[in-house]
Design an enzyme around this catalytic site. Structure first.
Site, PDB file in Angstrom:
ATOM      1  N   PRO A 744     -14.118 -46.902  41.006  1.00 59.69           N
ATOM      2  CG  PRO A 744     -15.744 -48.071  42.181  1.00 59.69           C
ATOM      3  CD  PRO A 744     -15.556 -47.163  41.008  1.00 59.69           C
ATOM      4  N   GLY A 745     -11.601 -48.889  42.636  1.00 60.30           N
ATOM      5  CA  GLY A 745     -10.808 -50.104  42.523  1.00 60.30           C
ATOM      6  C   GLY A 745     -10.844 -50.874  43.823  1.00 60.30           C
ATOM      7  NE  ARG A 746      -7.307 -51.081  50.207  1.00 61.60           N
ATOM      8  CZ  ARG A 746      -7.619 -50.794  51.470  1.00 61.60           C
ATOM      9  NH1 ARG A 746      -8.255 -49.678  51.756  1.00 61.60           N
ATOM     10  NH2 ARG A 746      -7.276 -51.605  52.450  1.00 61.60           N
ATOM     11  NE  ARG A 782      -3.058 -51.084  50.102  1.00 64.10           N
ATOM     12  CZ  ARG A 782      -3.701 -50.743  51.211  1.00 64.10           C
ATOM     13  NH1 ARG A 782      -3.822 -51.615  52.209  1.00 64.10           N
ATOM     14  NH2 ARG A 782      -4.222 -49.539  51.338  1.00 64.10           N
ATOM     15  CB  CYS A 813      17.081 -59.780  53.376  1.00 64.41           C
ATOM     16  SG  CYS A 813      18.543 -59.335  54.343  1.00 64.41           S
ATOM     17  CD  GLU A 814      15.177 -54.149  52.137  1.00 68.98           C
ATOM     18  OE1 GLU A 814      15.267 -53.229  52.987  1.00 68.98           O
ATOM     19  OE2 GLU A 814      15.901 -54.233  51.132  1.00 68.98           O
TER      20      GLU A 814
END
Length: 862
Positions: A744-746, A782, A813-814
């Site tokens: 696992p990571g998250r 994310r 700026c998106e």
């Protein structure tokens, strides 16, 4: 035809949960007194006690007398306990019903020999017993009440043969105004209590109205008595714009037209059974939905003249899971007269009812609603056989039907641009726009449904602040923002966090104690031999050293990660490092093999083109099991349309190439995706890998990957590790030769990290309110990349009541630079510190210097 001197009735239907506690009966008593004070006569229809219908269904299918008696003991306990809570004696009629069930066991009439008539008799006993308890308690409260058997008032209409299963277990009744019934009820007490779900047929046998039939019973009684209204009392205060238990911002629908309510109910809402609408609609009887536990709340009113009239508006996002699609292909159908008639005759032949339909010159695709069909493998196989002479048939599922429900949908399609963009990465199997212009439906993969409902709700409904139809949110109704829960580490250490963050504008902060707790929880799994941290989630040096000290190994996907790990944790055992690259160059594999770490091969190219590298080496192989899981298409890592792993179809060639190269396959690895909460996902992976393992005599390790789900809102439950351990321990008992690994990571780091950002500006734009903060998608991508949700709070004013709904944005700026939409926050000011939760994974590790803005720095809280 009623006159002004005729008694006026109100029909009150209470669900099983509503009648299962003494506390709820006190609420019901208050409602009874209020309606009597209006000068109304009451007909109370209610269900079996909560859980009893399922116990009775189990009782009927139990083949062993001991099992049947155990279920019967539970049934007796449920009714005796409620009688004790109500401080009444168990009514004689209830005891007699229980004795009759006991007699069935003695006569050995259960199991395979149960026919439809006996099934209906047994299932009816739940309602009969519950209403006897209710009547006894109301009598004790000095309420003038009469108990009536619903089978004396409701008669099923004849449909086909009386012996047909549907005629006995899913009957329909006539509901025209019934003067004789009105006269009979007028001679009884002003409060009548009777049963939902049951009726009689033309020869006097008990029949059932199908699951959810109590709502329909209430509607039948209301129509026959020409009631002034029907009230459905349940455990939620009305119909909502989405499932309030899944979408925190779901709003109460204060008024609806009959057609809109029917559409919402038919599209998956479980508050109201769709069959109950037609009887009250036909006679213009208003239908109100209320919460038994909170009779003070306004609920939903359903009538022919709701607020908002016929204006175009999306009022609800509904989701129906368990949908099966049938796709039928045949070049011969083009312009062929009667083809569809032949196709639908096949569905009728096997007893399946079609819901949605989509056609083209060479394909017809239809959906099957699980609420209207028994979708067993046998029934679907029979359908394929019936269609085999007409077309090539493919069964697709499980799917979900996601519906935008409201009036005049066609008139506002042009406003759905942003909403439709959410489907960009989804597999849409079917699109349907209802002929009655009340819904627009997408059939998608089932696991995508919940996330899309939440996002669509934010875009299409929650932002409508001043709307007469849309009432308060679930949280506002209950005057709570989150359910009772254990405080998070950042709530406990709020003062430390603010002090640590002083003089900064943006920073990730990681909590060592939480990291250690997550690591120990995984190390405590008895089924797992080794846990490796997928360090791509967070390669922070302090995080790596902490997890290494807790005894975890590491999964690396690049040479850079391996070298960073070795430099950060000097002396780390190379056996604790798994290197799992994807499309890496030859030189990187050669380096990893020489470095002594465990190498995982991701495809056959390596063995075909560079066999000399692997001669005499122990290697792992990543397998694509064919089925991916996860909260977004970008994190599902199995299946044809992902780039990872050796597909099952290439196993023979894998074995041949490994033998030819002289490589020993000692481990198999699979990772199907991220954000999974169903523990059976890992069992499926284990079983798939164990099937593959029979080809490799040196195999000792099954690496099941990671992807353990992390709750993305405060009110969601975490994955149940004890359940995961239990299913994998059962697997190991059958496959003791293998060690099971997780990577696992998250799960390890997400909840241990938060992103803090200082408020820079506030802005209003129409009905939108924006809060600008000092960092954005350059630090946390994310939400923009995955549509990921992160809870956001004002840490400076933690605990203050929310005063409005804000969209939290960064300085990039998106248009996609949105950290959270429609977030309930207190009055917020420049300089306040906002906290973005569960940001410890794939935050800083995926950050960038886009717009030449530095991402948030990292801080480690010990």
């Amino acid at each position: 035809m009623t006159t002004s001197t005729d008694p006026k009735y109100v029909v009150l239907k209470f669900g099983g949960t509503s009648v299962s506690t003494a506390e709820n009966w006190q609420h019901i008593l208050g409602v009874i007194h209020a309606r009597l004070a209006e000068g109304l006569r009451l007909v109370i229809i209610h269900s079996a006690l909560s859980g009893v219908t399922d116990l009775l269904a189990g009782f009927l299918t139990t083949h062993e007398p001991a099992g049947a008696r155990a279920l019967l003991a539970k049934l007796r306990t449920v009714h005796v306990q409620l009688a004790n809570e109500l401080t009444i004696e168990l009514p004689l009629a209830v005891a007699q019903q229980l004795d009759a069930l006991e007699a069935l066991v003695a006569a050995q009439r259960l199991g395979l020999g149960v026919d439809d008539a006996l099934r209906a008799e047994v299932m009816a006993s739940g309602e009969l017993m519950a209403t006897q308890l209710g009547a006894a308690w109301l009598t004790k409260q000095a309420v003038p009440v009469a108990w009536v058997d619903a089978r004396t008032a409701l008669t099923a209409e004849r449909r086909g043969l009386e012996t047909d299963t549907a005629a006995v277990l899913s009957a329909t009744c006539g509901y025209g105004p019934d003067g004789q019934l009105q006269k009979a009820f007028a001679a009884l007490a002003p409060v009548i209590i009777s049963q939902g779900f049951i009726a009689k047929d033309s020869i006097g046998r008990t029949v059932l109205l199908g699951r959810g039939g109590s709502d329909t019973s209430g509607a039948y009684f209301a129509a026959k008595l020409q009631a002034v209204r029907l009230e459905i009392w349940t455990d939620v205060p009305g119909l909502f714009s989405a499932n309030p238990r899944a979408v925190a911002g779901a709003r109460l629908l204060q008024q609806l037209h009959y057609d809109e309510a029917q559409e919402i109910a038919s599209s998956g809402a479980k508050v109201l059974h769709p069959r109950c609408i037609l009887p009250v609609k036909q006679y213009g009887i208003p239908l109100h939905v209320y919460a038994t536990q909170r009779p003070d709340l306004p609920g939903t009113q359903i009538s022919a003249q709701p607020l908002g009239g016929h204006s175009a508006q999306v009022k609800a996002i509904a989701l129906k899971k368990g949908v099966t699609l049938v796709s039928m292909d045949s070049p011969g159908m083009w312009h062929e007269v009667g083809f569809l008639a032949d196709v639908f005759q096949a569905f009728k032949q096997v007893g399946l009812s079609v819901d949605l339909v989509s056609t083209s010159e060479t394909n017809v695709t239809v959906s099957l609603d699980p609420a209207a069909n028994v979708l067993s493998p046998a029934s679907l196989a029979a359908l394929k056989q019936a269609l085999s002479s007409l077309c090539r048939t493919e069964i697709i599922g499980p799917c979900a039907a996601l519906s935008l429900v409201g009036r005049n949908i066609r008139g506002i399609l042009h406003t759905f641009g942003a909403a439709l963009s959410l489907f960009e990465t989804e597999h849409i199997y079917l699109v349907s726009q209802a002929a009655n212009d009340l819904n627009f439906t997408f059939v998608i993969d089932e696991e995508e449904g919940d996330r899309l409902v939440e996002q669509l709700h934010d875009l299409l409904i929650r932002r409508n602040h001043d709307d007469r139809v849309l009432g308060p949110t679930w949280a506002e109704i209950h005057a709570i923002k989150t359910p009772t829960r254990i405080p998070t580490w950042w709530e406990v250490r709020r003062a430390d966090l603010l002090a640590f963050f002083a003089e900064r504008d943006a920073a990730y902060v990681y909590d060592r104690q939480t990291l250690c707790a997550q690591a120990r929880a995984l190390r405590g799994l008895k089924s797992i031999s080794h846990v490796h941290f997928a360090m791509k989630a967070n390669p922070n040096a302090d995080v790596l050293r902490t997890l290494a000290a807790e005894g975890l190994g590491f999964d690396c996907v690049s040479r850079g990660e391996v070298e960073h790990l070795i430099a950060t944790v000097p002396g780390i055992d190379r056996d604790h490092i798994v290197y799992t690259p994807n499309f890496a160059p030859r030189a990187e594999y050669a380096w990893a093999l020489s470095a002594g770490v465990q190498v995982t091969i991701d495809n056959l190219y390596c063995l075909k083109q560079w066999p000399e590298l692997f001669a005499g080496k122990d290697v792992f192989v990543r397998i694509d099991t064919g089925r991916g899981y996860g909260h977004h298409a970008h994190v599902r890592t199995a299946g044809t349309y992902t780039k990872f792993g050796v597909p099952l179809a290439e196993l023979d060639e894998l074995h041949r190439l490994a033998v030819s190269a002289g490589a020993r396959v000692t481990g198999l690895h699979a990772h199907t995706g991220s954000g999974n909460f169903d523990v059976h996902c890992w069992l499926e992976v284990a079983e798939a890998l164990s099937d593959v393992a029979t080809r490799f005599p040196d195999l000792r390790v099954l690496d099941l990957g990671g992807g353990l789900g992390v709750p993305d809102t405060f009110d969601k439950e975490p994955i149940k590790l004890e359940e995961l351990d239990a299913v994998l321990l059962a697997f190991r008992q059958q496959h003791s030769a293998f060690d099971l690994w997780l990577e696992p990571g998250r799960f390890l780091v997400a909840s241990a990290g938060v992103l803090l950002a200082r408020v820079t500006q506030l802005k209003g734009k129409g009905d939108m309110r924006y809060v600008g903060v000092a960092t954005g998608m350059n630090s946390l991508i994310r939400p923009a990349l995955y549509g990921a949700h992160h809870d956001i709070v004002n840490l400076s004013r933690l605990g203050a009541p929310a005063t409005g709904s804000y969209t939290v944005v960064g300085p990039i700026c998106e248009s996609a630079d949105v950290l959270g939409s429609a977030r309930e926050l207190p009055d917020t000011h420049e300089g306040d510190v906002l906290l973005i939760a569960t940001a410890g994974a794939y935050g800083y590790s995926m950050s960038s210097r886009y717009n030449l803005r530095e991402p948030a720095q990292e801080l480690f809280l010990v």
